[in-house]
Motif scaffolding. Structure first.
Motif, short mmCIF file in Angstrom:
data_model
loop_
_atom_site.label_atom_id
_atom_site.label_comp_id
_atom_site.label_asym_id
_atom_site.label_seq_id
_atom_site.Cartn_x
_atom_site.Cartn_y
_atom_site.Cartn_z
N ILE B 132 0.82 -1.24 -0.07
CA ILE B 132 -0.08 0.06 0.09
C ILE B 132 1.15 1.26 0.08
N LEU B 133 1.85 1.07 0.67
CA LEU B 133 2.97 2.52 0.60
C LEU B 133 3.32 2.26 -1.09
N CYS B 134 3.72 1.39 -1.58
CA CYS B 134 3.90 1.59 -3.05
C CYS B 134 2.94 2.26 -3.71
N LEU B 135 1.58 1.84 -3.51
CA LEU B 135 0.51 2.43 -4.35
C LEU B 135 0.42 3.88 -3.90
N ILE B 136 0.47 4.20 -2.58
CA ILE B 136 0.53 5.55 -2.33
C ILE B 136 1.60 6.48 -2.81
N THR B 137 2.83 6.21 -2.71
CA THR B 137 3.90 6.88 -3.19
C THR B 137 3.81 7.03 -4.57
N GLY B 138 3.34 5.90 -5.38
CA GLY B 138 3.20 5.98 -6.64
C GLY B 138 2.29 6.94 -7.08
N SER B 139 1.13 7.00 -6.31
CA SER B 139 0.01 7.81 -6.73
C SER B 139 0.55 9.23 -6.69
N ILE B 140 1.14 9.69 -5.60
CA ILE B 140 1.73 10.84 -5.31
C ILE B 140 2.67 11.61 -6.36
N TRP B 141 3.29 10.45 -6.82
CA TRP B 141 4.28 10.62 -7.88
C TRP B 141 3.68 11.05 -9.26
N GLY B 142 2.56 10.30 -9.39
CA GLY B 142 1.76 10.15 -10.62
C GLY B 142 1.31 11.57 -10.90
N ARG B 143 0.87 12.13 -10.00
CA ARG B 143 0.01 13.40 -10.04
C ARG B 143 0.86 14.60 -10.85
N PRO B 144 1.95 14.76 -10.11
CA PRO B 144 3.01 15.64 -10.88
C PRO B 144 3.57 15.38 -12.29
N THR B 145 3.88 14.13 -12.39
CA THR B 145 4.72 13.53 -13.60
C THR B 145 3.71 13.16 -14.66
N TRP B 146 2.70 12.44 -14.50
CA TRP B 146 1.90 12.01 -15.74
C TRP B 146 0.53 12.86 -15.68
N GLY B 147 0.21 13.47 -14.53
CA GLY B 147 -0.92 14.35 -14.56
C GLY B 147 -2.16 13.68 -14.23
N THR B 148 -2.10 12.65 -13.26
CA THR B 148 -3.26 11.79 -12.76
C THR B 148 -2.82 11.35 -11.39
N TRP B 149 -3.91 10.99 -10.71
CA TRP B 149 -3.51 10.14 -9.18
C TRP B 149 -3.54 8.79 -9.58
N TRP B 150 -4.36 8.25 -10.43
CA TRP B 150 -4.60 6.80 -10.69
C TRP B 150 -5.27 6.61 -12.08
N GLU B 151 -4.60 5.44 -12.95
CA GLU B 151 -5.03 5.17 -14.01
C GLU B 151 -4.95 3.51 -13.92
N TRP B 152 -5.97 3.09 -14.53
CA TRP B 152 -6.29 1.59 -14.72
C TRP B 152 -5.28 0.74 -15.67
N ASP B 153 -4.01 1.16 -15.60
CA ASP B 153 -3.06 0.39 -16.53
C ASP B 153 -2.58 -0.76 -15.85
N GLY B 154 -1.79 -1.64 -16.75
CA GLY B 154 -1.61 -2.92 -16.24
C GLY B 154 -0.77 -3.08 -14.92
N ARG B 155 0.34 -2.02 -14.74
CA ARG B 155 0.96 -2.29 -13.75
C ARG B 155 0.26 -2.00 -12.39
N LEU B 156 -0.30 -0.72 -12.45
CA LEU B 156 -1.03 -0.40 -11.09
C LEU B 156 -2.16 -1.05 -10.92
N THR B 157 -2.66 -1.75 -11.77
CA THR B 157 -3.84 -2.46 -11.40
C THR B 157 -3.29 -3.74 -10.84
N SER B 158 -2.41 -4.23 -11.37
CA SER B 158 -1.93 -5.69 -10.92
C SER B 158 -1.31 -5.53 -9.50
N MET B 159 -0.76 -4.28 -9.26
CA MET B 159 -0.10 -4.14 -7.79
C MET B 159 -1.19 -3.99 -6.79
N LEU B 160 -2.38 -3.17 -7.03
CA LEU B 160 -3.45 -3.07 -6.45
C LEU B 160 -4.17 -4.48 -6.03
#
Lengths: 144, 269
Positions: B132-160
């Motif tokens: 869950i720490l990985c998912l949370i830090t990834g979400s925080i990182w995704g907002r400024p770099t990708w422009g989104t908190w969450w997307e249902w892509d393969g990596r994010l979904t499989s980790m969830l």
């Protein structure tokens, strides 16, 4: 056969069965689980116009044009094999720039162009300080 | 054709080799058996728990400090890249934790040693925490770099999914223990859940995803050396910390089992 060996064999068989089932499921998912269409995918199997899809690739260098209204931009997404013209009205993310990855959410139009309602920036797996990047960034191409 | 003497010598050499292999196998088994003895395990775990915990904390704190102050910013992302010193170890332990659950479950299924079952149950919450720490830090990182908190892509979904599988395992193991089960059902679940690990690892290769590809391989890294080195400190620091938590929980579970056994005996007499 000792019971221990029997259990070993059973556990091994179960593992193989589970992995096989997962492999089958994944190969069935192969196309469905893709996050976006690359321009070449969109050419090979065009999604119907108006359907909500994502288009991903590199922003072609020198292709970003800002329209006169100041908030609409036009650019070309390419994957090296094919390219699609995209128009977008709104705020693009900071990392959205030419020669960099992008995933556009929106729909295809009947003429093959793409209208985006949202842009996501996609970066690659390389990280480096600005000095190093200045020396080598220009010479390499990024794969989407 | 070989002479008679030569053939005999070859046979003897082959037999010697097999004896050596058998001896090595027996030695390895003896070491495993020695560790599998709870009393001996506790004797070893008692001093190792604080050692792992503090070494891990020190390494992780140093790595975090170095990652925040001693490395250059990224050419593309600027300062936000620094979250990778937490995000990458969290992802590594989220997945490594499940490998631990799976290996311990497999050992339990085959050799039926209760300590393996306890190890799997002890590792799971720590693994879930890092997932869950990985998912949370990834979400925080995704907002400024990708422009989104969450997307249902393969990596994010499989980790969830892996995080949910952890929760399911924890609930299942607890329910099984409460009902006085022997832990076989959660162990089967622990082995079966392993299919997620290669899916997470190769999701960025099999499908096109928003998440970028693998940065660190066995022999090469696509992170510049000037930015990479603090990552090793946080990686090893978090790993020691994880091992400390796992040992602590194993000791707790063993103590609980002892208390329960004593209460049962008292109730009977």
């Amino acid at each position: 056969m000792k019971p221990k060996h029997q259990r070993m064999l059973l556990a091994g068989l179960a593992l193989v069965a589970v992995l096989g089932a997962a492999g089958l499921a994944l190969s069935g998912l192969k196309d469905e689980a893709a996050f976006f269409y690359a321009p070449a995918d969109a050419r090979a199997a065009p999604p119907e116009p108006g359907r909500a899809v994502r288009l991903g690739g590199m922003v072609a260098s020198g292709s970003i044009q800002r329209a006169r209204d100041g908030v609409t931009i036009h650019f070309i997404v390419t994957d090296g094999k094919d390219s699609v013209p995209v128009s977008f009205t709104g705020v693009a993310p900071d990392l959205f720039k030419e020669d960099s990855g992008v995933v556009a959410e929106g729909h295809f139009n009947a003429d093959g162009s793409f209208t985006a309602t949202n842009l996501l920036a996609k970066h690659d797996e390389r990280y480096m300080p600005p000095e190093v990047a200045g020396a080598m960034h220009k010479s390499e191409t990024l794969e989407p | 054709m070989l002479g008679n003497g030569q053939a005999v010598a070859l046979h003897i050499a082959a037999i010697r080799k097999w004896i050596l292999v058998a001896k090595l196998g027996r030695a390895a088994r003896n070491v495993l058996h020695a560790l599998a003895n709870p009393t001996r395990f506790l004797k070893l775990a008692r001093p190792l728990t604080p050692l792992f915990f503090w070494v891990g904390t020190a390494l992780a704190l140093f790595g975090a400090w170095a990652g925040l102050t001693q490395t250059p910013p990224d050419y593309l992302q600027g300062e936000s890249v620094r979250i990778l010193y937490i995000h990458v170890p969290a992802a590594w332990l989220g997945m490594g934790g499940w490998s631990g659950v799976a290996v311990a479950s497999l050992v339990y299924l085959i050799w039926r040693h209760p300590l393996a079952s306890i190890a799997a149950r002890a590792v799971a919450p720590a693994g879930a925490l890092f997932a869950i720490l990985c998912l949370i830090t990834g979400s925080i990182w995704g907002r400024p770099t990708w422009g989104t908190w969450w997307e249902w892509d393969g990596r994010l979904t499989s980790m969830l999914l892996l995080f949910f599988v952890y929760l399911a395992y924890i609930a299942l193991a607890r329910a099984d223990a409460d009902r006085g089960g022997d832990g076989r059902v959660p162990a089967l679940f622990g082995v079966a859940g392993t299919v997620l690990l290669p899916i997470i690892r190769y999701s960025v290769v099999w499908w096109n995803t928003l998440h970028q590809g693998q940065s660190i391989g066995l022999t090469s890294s696509k992170i510049d050396a000037s930015m990479l080195w603090p990552l090793w400190f946080t990686l090893f620091g978090f790993t020691f910390f994880f091992a400390g938590i796992a040992l602590m929980r194993m000791r707790t579970l063993l103590a609980q089992a002892k208390v329960e056994a004593r209460m049962k005996r008292m109730a009977q007499s």
